[in-house]
Design a protein around this motif. Structure first.
Motif, PDB file in Angstrom:
ATOM      1  N   GLU A 191       0.888  -1.241  -0.056  1.00  0.00           N
ATOM      2  CA  GLU A 191       0.037  -0.002   0.105  1.00  0.00           C
ATOM      3  C   GLU A 191       0.905   1.275   0.127  1.00  0.00           C
ATOM      4  N   LEU A 192       1.985   1.274   0.875  1.00  0.00           N
ATOM      5  CA  LEU A 192       2.707   2.494   0.849  1.00  0.00           C
ATOM      6  C   LEU A 192       3.523   2.784  -0.444  1.00  0.00           C
ATOM      7  N   VAL A 193       3.977   1.518  -1.175  1.00  0.00           N
ATOM      8  CA  VAL A 193       4.511   1.676  -2.247  1.00  0.00           C
ATOM      9  C   VAL A 193       3.740   2.112  -3.503  1.00  0.00           C
ATOM     10  N   THR A 194       2.455   1.785  -3.310  1.00  0.00           N
ATOM     11  CA  THR A 194       1.314   2.226  -4.328  1.00  0.00           C
ATOM     12  C   THR A 194       1.168   3.677  -4.356  1.00  0.00           C
ATOM     13  N   LEU A 195       1.055   3.918  -2.820  1.00  0.00           N
ATOM     14  CA  LEU A 195       0.949   5.672  -2.632  1.00  0.00           C
ATOM     15  C   LEU A 195       1.892   6.372  -3.233  1.00  0.00           C
ATOM     16  N   SER A 196       3.250   5.829  -2.918  1.00  0.00           N
ATOM     17  CA  SER A 196       4.478   6.413  -3.457  1.00  0.00           C
ATOM     18  C   SER A 196       4.657   6.612  -5.010  1.00  0.00           C
ATOM     19  N   VAL A 197       4.103   5.445  -5.636  1.00  0.00           N
ATOM     20  CA  VAL A 197       4.083   5.729  -6.906  1.00  0.00           C
ATOM     21  C   VAL A 197       2.966   6.596  -7.536  1.00  0.00           C
ATOM     22  N   GLN A 198       1.842   6.835  -6.859  1.00  0.00           N
ATOM     23  CA  GLN A 198       0.882   7.892  -7.239  1.00  0.00           C
ATOM     24  C   GLN A 198       1.274   9.196  -6.953  1.00  0.00           C
ATOM     25  N   GLN A 199       2.253   9.420  -5.855  1.00  0.00           N
ATOM     26  CA  GLN A 199       2.637  10.662  -5.706  1.00  0.00           C
ATOM     27  C   GLN A 199       3.852  10.987  -6.534  1.00  0.00           C
ATOM     28  N   LEU A 200       4.580  10.056  -7.069  1.00  0.00           N
ATOM     29  CA  LEU A 200       5.581  10.125  -8.097  1.00  0.00           C
ATOM     30  C   LEU A 200       4.862  10.952  -9.386  1.00  0.00           C
ATOM     31  N   PHE A 201       3.752   9.984  -9.608  1.00  0.00           N
ATOM     32  CA  PHE A 201       3.061  10.681 -10.845  1.00  0.00           C
ATOM     33  C   PHE A 201       2.566  12.076 -10.979  1.00  0.00           C
ATOM     34  N   VAL A 240       4.832   8.388 -19.889  1.00  0.00           N
ATOM     35  CA  VAL A 240       4.825   7.434 -18.931  1.00  0.00           C
ATOM     36  C   VAL A 240       6.242   6.711 -18.949  1.00  0.00           C
ATOM     37  N   ASN A 241       7.055   6.593 -20.127  1.00  0.00           N
ATOM     38  CA  ASN A 241       8.136   6.048 -20.017  1.00  0.00           C
ATOM     39  C   ASN A 241       9.139   6.648 -19.080  1.00  0.00           C
ATOM     40  N   ARG A 242       8.886   7.876 -19.343  1.00  0.00           N
ATOM     41  CA  ARG A 242       9.677   8.776 -18.312  1.00  0.00           C
ATOM     42  C   ARG A 242       9.548   8.435 -16.899  1.00  0.00           C
ATOM     43  N   MET A 243       8.316   8.393 -16.533  1.00  0.00           N
ATOM     44  CA  MET A 243       7.932   8.045 -15.112  1.00  0.00           C
ATOM     45  C   MET A 243       8.359   6.632 -14.758  1.00  0.00           C
ATOM     46  N   GLU A 248      12.226   3.724 -11.043  1.00  0.00           N
ATOM     47  CA  GLU A 248      13.515   2.787 -10.505  1.00  0.00           C
ATOM     48  C   GLU A 248      14.415   3.884 -10.014  1.00  0.00           C
ATOM     49  N   SER A 249      14.650   4.811 -10.526  1.00  0.00           N
ATOM     50  CA  SER A 249      15.797   5.647  -9.987  1.00  0.00           C
ATOM     51  C   SER A 249      15.426   6.228  -8.543  1.00  0.00           C
ATOM     52  N   TYR A 250      14.156   6.695  -8.300  1.00  0.00           N
ATOM     53  CA  TYR A 250      13.696   7.260  -7.213  1.00  0.00           C
ATOM     54  C   TYR A 250      13.216   6.261  -6.084  1.00  0.00           C
ATOM     55  N   LEU A 251      12.550   5.314  -6.411  1.00  0.00           N
ATOM     56  CA  LEU A 251      11.883   4.534  -5.468  1.00  0.00           C
ATOM     57  C   LEU A 251      12.533   3.016  -5.637  1.00  0.00           C
TER      58      LEU A 251
END
Length: 283
Positions: A191-201, A240-243, A248-251
């Motif tokens: 869940e935390l990873v999913t939220l981190s990905v959402q925030q990243l986007f 999307v490819n940039r994200m 991979e770099s940030y998370l």
């Protein structure tokens, strides 16, 4: 308390058990002009005023304060048993009209009633403010549910337009596309990873000629892209490819994003979402 007769002001101020009635006498004036200045400063809950006074009478005072202090209550005293005065007082939102000589018991009854009204109105306002605050706090969740229903094809156009207006969602655009994110190896802290990905986007995704809505969708993250005439699906794929690279770099997480073909209207987004799910099967 406003009255040009000092003995009446003194009598009322001394005879009434203000604390027992739940009030504090915060100010006195001998004419409407002084009372207006005093009321604007003190912002009283209740104004007790005579009608017949020099410089500015009680009805004019109430008329002005009704606009400037809309939550206040007004009680008018008059020595004239005149229907026209009473009629004007009612039109000016005066709560009570009392004939002189003023009876302490009658005034106490009026104040008790006004106290109950003020308490009820304040409780209602607090409840309304609480409901509004809770609604605003729930808006991100409500919008997410709305977008989920769009992608699942569980909402018709009429209902879609109604909810978009209610949730302040802009569904204008020349083309629309859905994208669904798959997060590899989310692990125990999924869940935390999913939220981190959402925030990243949300913080890093950009598309010239378009805009995004990012939301949680079926234990993952989904995107709704609205593109104007300058936008195209290839620019969306590049963004999307940039994200994916940033993730991979940030998370330290590998993402796969299925992107559906563009559709012409938001009510057709379920078709694009089906394409996005199909694309994810190739990962």
């Amino acid at each position: 308390l406003v009255d040009d007769e000092e003995d009446i002001r003194v009598g009322i101020s001394q005879k009434m058990d203000w604390a027992g009635l739940g009030f504090t006498l915060v100010g006195q004036a001998e004419n409407g002009r002084d009372a207006l200045e005093l009321a604007e400063s003190l912002k009283p809950d209740v104004v007790l005023t005579d009608i017949k006074m020099p410089f500015m009478d009680g009805l004019e005072l109430c008329s002005i304060l009704t606009v400037r202090l809309p939550a206040s209550k007004f009680v008018v005293f008059s020595g004239f048993d005149d229907f026209e005065y009473a009629k004007q007082a009612i039109q000016m939102n005066v709560s009570e009209y009392i004939l002189k000589p003023i009876n302490a018991a009658e005034l106490a009854g009026v104040l008790e009633k006004l106290h109950a009204q003020l308490d009820a109105e304040r409780a209602e306002r607090r409840n309304a403010q609480l409901l509004r605050r809770r609604y605003e706090e729930s808006l991100p969740v409500l919008r997410g549910l709305f977008f989920t229903r769009l992608l699942d094809g569980r909402i018709n156009r009429e209902r879609m337009v109604e909810l978009a207006e209610r949730y302040d969602v802009d569904l204008g655009g020349g083309a629309f596309a859905a994208a669904i994110v798959h997060i590899d190896s989310a692990g125990p802290q999924g869940e935390l990873v999913t939220l981190s990905v959402q925030q990243l986007f949300e913080e890093n995704l950009s598309l010239e000629g378009g805009r995004f809505q990012t939301f949680l969708y079926n234990d993952s993250v989904a995107l709704l892209a609205a593109m104007d005439a300058r936008g195209d699906i290839y620019a969306l794929l590049d963004a999307v490819n940039r994200m994916c690279a940033l993730s991979e770099s940030y998370l330290g997480r590998r993402l796969t994003v299925g992107v559906g073909a563009p559709v012409a209207a938001p009510e057709e987004l379920s078709q694009s979402a089906a394409g996005a799910r199909s694309a994810l099967e190739y990962r």
